[in-house]
Structures are given as C-alpha cells and as structure tokens.
Design an enzyme around this catalytic site. Structure first.
Site, short mmCIF file in Angstrom:
data_model
loop_
_atom_site.label_atom_id
_atom_site.label_comp_id
_atom_site.label_asym_id
_atom_site.label_seq_id
_atom_site.Cartn_x
_atom_site.Cartn_y
_atom_site.Cartn_z
N LYS A 249 95.26 138.90 104.71
CA LYS A 249 93.87 138.73 105.41
C LYS A 249 94.02 137.31 106.08
O LYS A 249 93.68 137.08 107.28
CB LYS A 249 92.54 139.10 104.76
CG LYS A 249 92.27 140.42 104.37
CD LYS A 249 91.24 140.66 103.46
CE LYS A 249 90.93 142.15 103.25
NZ LYS A 249 89.87 142.39 102.41
N ASP B 17 95.92 140.82 98.62
CA ASP B 17 95.09 141.43 99.48
C ASP B 17 94.38 140.08 100.20
O ASP B 17 94.65 140.23 101.78
CB ASP B 17 93.81 142.30 98.72
CG ASP B 17 92.80 142.60 99.97
OD1 ASP B 17 92.87 143.87 100.59
OD2 ASP B 17 91.76 142.01 100.14
#
Length: 323
Positions: free
Chosen positions: A206, A202
């Site tokens: 980003k 994750d």
C-alpha cells in the site's frame, strides 16, 4: 427513463466477499448508474472457480469458469479475484485490447503497476485501483488528484486493519499478544495464513502504491524497509504502556534527496495524543503532509466487502465514462 444507447458490458472476475458485494450493488443501483452514464451498465458475467456453488444474490446464469473468454468480450473488466496469477495475465490481456480495468489487487499493482499502466497507455485503455489501498477511503484520489497542484512532503499511516485490530486488543484490553493474534484469526481479521499482514507485506504494498501516486517515481516493493509485528513481545507492549504510548504498525513515505523516496513499514511506539495512536480496531488512518495544504488526515474502513465494493464501484463509473 433508461437511456437508449447500447449497454456497456462489465466482466466481474471473482465472487468472494468483495465480488458478491459488487454484483449486488450493480443490480440494485442499475437505474441510477444508467442515468449517471447515459447508457446501461450490464453485468455480462461473473468468473468463478466453481459454477455449481450457490452464490446468493448472483444469477447462476451469469456464472462461468472461463474468465479469459468473459474478459475478452467486456468493455470494463473488474478483477477482485486476488493473487498474482491468473489475475495478472487477465488484466494484461484486457489492457492490450484497450479495455478499461478496475482492480482491488494491491500486491499485483505494487509489483507490476508501472508495467500495466504502460500497457493501458499504449492501447488506449485504463487501469483503476482506488480499492487497492484503503478500500472505501479515497486516498489515491486525494494524493493523485486533489493535491496535484500542491507538493506532497510525506505520508504516514496505519493502513492494515488486521494488525491494528491485534495491537489495539493488546493495548486496550491487556490481552497477551499471542492470544490477540489467535482471536483476530478466529474473528476473520486475519487469513488462515496471516503472513502478509503480520510481516508487514500488505502495508508495504500500500505504501508503495501511495508513494508512486504522490511523486510519480518508480518505487518498488524491494525499496521498502519492512519489519512486521510478529517479533513483538508482551514486554514491548508493557514498555510502551509505561511510557504512555501505544504500538502501531506504521507505514511511511518521505522524499529523500539522496534516494528519491524513503519508504518503510515498522512497529512504532507512539504517544497517546498522536492521531495514529488513537485509531481503533480495524480502522485505517492516513496522514498526508503537503506544502500548501498542511497535514491532512483520512480515516475510515480499510477493508470489508461493502467498503471495498464502494471504491470498486466508484472506479467502475470512472472507467465507464472513458469507454
């Protein structure tokens, strides 16, 4: 007074935590949005898997299981269903016909962002994804717009609230690491399959999106050196505490003369006075260092239905003004 221009039709793909919050706020703020846009913003429908399920706050008449048909008749398509497919195909189809698309899908943007941006440019549409990075915290707007006249030197941050909750629980309350992971799952900070969070995937998505925004270079997920937190032991936490430090999962991106951009996600032992060491619970923090501006810090909620909806709706208004 409600404007007399024809309404803009909005298709909402997904009615989970974020989608439901978006639908609720669209209804609640419809007059304010109409005044801001000079025309009404009409929710044309909500695409869901199960149209028979009760969804408080959403008119059942708006529900449909045919996401493609709904998206095909909308001026603005909002994708909050997640996953790579069918989200990718739905977004691609909308962009090919020149629609404005808003998404919070970080993995899709990290993997296919440049391709989708090219589709938008070719057909005169738009792709907006502020919510894909730090939810309510407008980090892309700062990096891509506010610092457009400056030169970004580096970016680092704690950009995954789930892992930060786990690490903070161990550091502040002395909970054994395995128990902290279990508690985070029970409280909803981790998904049933926590791999994306615990293994740093994750955070990697980003930092890829942020690096592209900062330098306009073709950074890919494969370029990120990723180490998650699953390999940490209680001894690692004890060692950090003995040095008056805390462990954080830190995402970094820096300019590299040899490689263009160097991107990394890894656990770091940080001194207590470091701003990144001080972020608590599920909060996110990003530090951007620029030549003229110096170090800038943005702190806030990096997840949550209402918080993510805030960023989605900001993009919706930006998208609607381009219709």
């Amino acid at each position: 007074m409600v404007p007399s221009l024809p309404p803009l039709r909005l298709a909402l793909l997904g009615a989970g935590t974020v989608g439901s919050a978006v639908a609720h706020r669209l209804h609640e703020r419809r007059e304010r949005y109409a005044d801001a846009l000079g025309r009404p913003l009409e929710l044309a429908g909500v695409a869901v898997r199960d149209t028979g399920r009760d969804r408080p706050g959403i008119d059942p008449a708006l529900l449909t299981s045919d996401a493609a048909a709904l998206a095909a008749r909308a001026d603005v398509v909002v994708e909050v269903m997640g996953g790579l497919e069918p989200a990718g195909e739905l977004i691609g189809s909308a962009l090919r016909r020149g629609a404005q698309v808003v998404t919070a899908n970080k993995q899709l943007i990290a993997r296919r962002g440049p391709e989708l941006e090219a589709l938008a440019a070719q057909a005169g549409g738009g792709l907006h994804y502020e919510a894909a990075v730090m939810a309510a915290v407008p980090v892309l707007a700062v990096v891509r717009e506010a610092l457009a006249g400056d030169e970004v030197l580096g970016i680092r941050g704690v950009v995954n609230g789930s892992t930060n909750y786990v690490l903070d629980l161990v550091a502040r309350e002395g909970v054994p690491f395995a128990d902290a992971v279990r508690q985070a799952g029970e409280l909803g900070y981790l998904e049933a399959d926590p791999t994306e969070d615990l293994e740093g995937l994750d955070a990697a998505a980003k930092i890829v999106i942020l690096a592209r925004a900062a330098w306009g270079l073709p950074v890919a997920l494969e370029d990120v050196a990723v180490t998650g937190i699953s390999g940490l032991t209680d001894a690692d936490f004890a060692g950090a505490a003995g040095r008056d430090e805390v462990l954080k999962l830190v995402a970094t991106a820096t300019r590299d003369d040899q490689r263009g951009v160097r991107v990394e996600v890894a656990p770091r032992s940080l001194p207590l006075q470091d701003p990144l060491a001080q972020v608590r619970g599920g909060t996110n923090i990003l530090e951007v260092d620029a030549v003229s501006a110096g170090p800038l810090r943005l702190v806030g909620a990096g997840a949550g239905g209402e918080e993510t909806a805030s960023a989605v709706l900001g993009d919706v208004l930006r998208a609607a003004r381009r219709c």
